[in-house]
Design an enzyme around this catalytic site. Structure first.
Site, PDB file in Angstrom:
ATOM      1  CG  ASP A  13      -0.181   0.014   2.390  1.00  0.00           C
ATOM      2  OD1 ASP A  13       1.016  -0.122   2.518  1.00  0.00           O
ATOM      3  OD2 ASP A  13      -1.144  -0.223   3.541  1.00  0.00           O
ATOM      4  CB  SER A  14       4.592   2.053  -0.003  1.00  0.00           C
ATOM      5  OG  SER A  14       4.897   0.664  -0.696  1.00  0.00           O
ATOM      6  CG  ASP A  52       0.750  -4.186   2.327  1.00  0.00           C
ATOM      7  OD1 ASP A  52       1.005  -5.044   3.170  1.00  0.00           O
ATOM      8  OD2 ASP A  52       1.492  -3.185   2.047  1.00  0.00           O
ATOM      9  CE  LYS A  80       3.352  -5.919   4.135  1.00  0.00           C
ATOM     10  NZ  LYS A  80       2.914  -4.701   4.967  1.00  0.00           N
ATOM     11  CD  GLU A  82       0.696  -1.616   8.395  1.00  0.00           C
ATOM     12  OE1 GLU A  82       0.930  -1.155   7.242  1.00  0.00           O
ATOM     13  OE2 GLU A  82      -0.121  -0.882   9.134  1.00  0.00           O
ATOM     14  CD  GLU A 149       7.895   0.149   7.917  1.00  0.00           C
ATOM     15  OE1 GLU A 149       7.997   1.442   7.228  1.00  0.00           O
ATOM     16  OE2 GLU A 149       6.953  -0.496   7.631  1.00  0.00           O
TER      17      GLU A 149
END
Length: 229
Positions: A13-14, A52, A80, A82, A149
């Site tokens: 999502d970056s 993501d 993935k 978070e 991270e």
């Protein structure tokens, strides 16, 4: 990427920051992620593709299952998410249904408004201890890997030694099992983001600007196109 030896590609999502121009990953939608995932899938040869799950796309277990299914059907080999302890049930659900899950601990960009800053996480003992415990629980819940991270390198080593699944670092030192960098950052396409952990292998921003400036100059001077062109 696979031809260059890259074993895993993260469609992250970056993209919201390096492609769409947002100041965080939060505006990225499932439709955005799916579009880019399908593009990567068509160009991929043999790399594992991880996708993501965007902000709030896994807020409930049902939502997580439905959205993870869409990502897998679009070409992802894994997803993935978070978070730590609060995603345990989601991790168990997806893993039980054959969807490989990678967790993401430390600095979690989707929680940036909670943190208020992109600085290193888990410097304090209490947060570090919690992170190690979360990693252990996530492994038990079925995660096949964990991204770490922007945490101290010493802590990343401790996490890697405390669990048997692979750890993938970004700003977490070298004592992990793999590394990830945002492609646009490492190639120097985006130059306004310069954390200490980032190594730029090219400076494409300057190269692209110089090429476009030369093209404009050649057009205006009638040098392009030439008789041969």
């Amino acid at each position: 990427m696979s031809e260059a030896g890259v074993e895993m590609i993260l469609v992250g999502d970056s993209l919201g920051m390096v492609i769409q121009g947002h100041d965080s990953t939060i505006p990225v939608s499932m439709e955005d992620l799916l579009y880019h995932l399908r593009c990567v899938k068509r160009g991929n040869i043999s790399s594992h593709i991880m996708a993501d799950m965007p902000f709030m796309s896994y807020a409930t277990e049902k939502l997580a299952y439905d959205n993870a299914m869409r990502l897998m059907q679009a070409g992802a080999n894994s997803v993935k998410v978070e978070g730590g302890e609060w995603i345990l049930k989601t991790t168990e659900l997806l893993s039980e249904r054959g969807i490989p899950v990678c967790a993401h601990l430390g600095l979690t960009p989707q929680s940036i408004y909670k943190f208020g800053t992109y600085t290193v996480r888990a410097r304090e003992d209490s947060e570090a201890d919690k992170l190690i415990e979360d990693a252990k629980m996530l492994e038990t819940a079925g995660c096949f890997a964990i991204v770490l991270e922007k945490i101290p390198a010493k802590l990343a080593k401790q996490v890697s030694e405390a669990i048997s699944i692979p750890t993938i670092g970004i700003g977490a030192g070298s004592d992990v099992d793999g590394q990830v960098l945002v492609l646009h950052d490492m190639l120097g396409i985006t130059m306004d983001f310069s954390p200490r952990f980032l190594r730029r292998y090219l400076n494409l921003e300057n190269d692209i600007r110089n090429a476009v400036e030369q093209y404009v100059s050649d057009v205006r001077s009638h040098d392009f196109p030439s008789p041969d062109e």
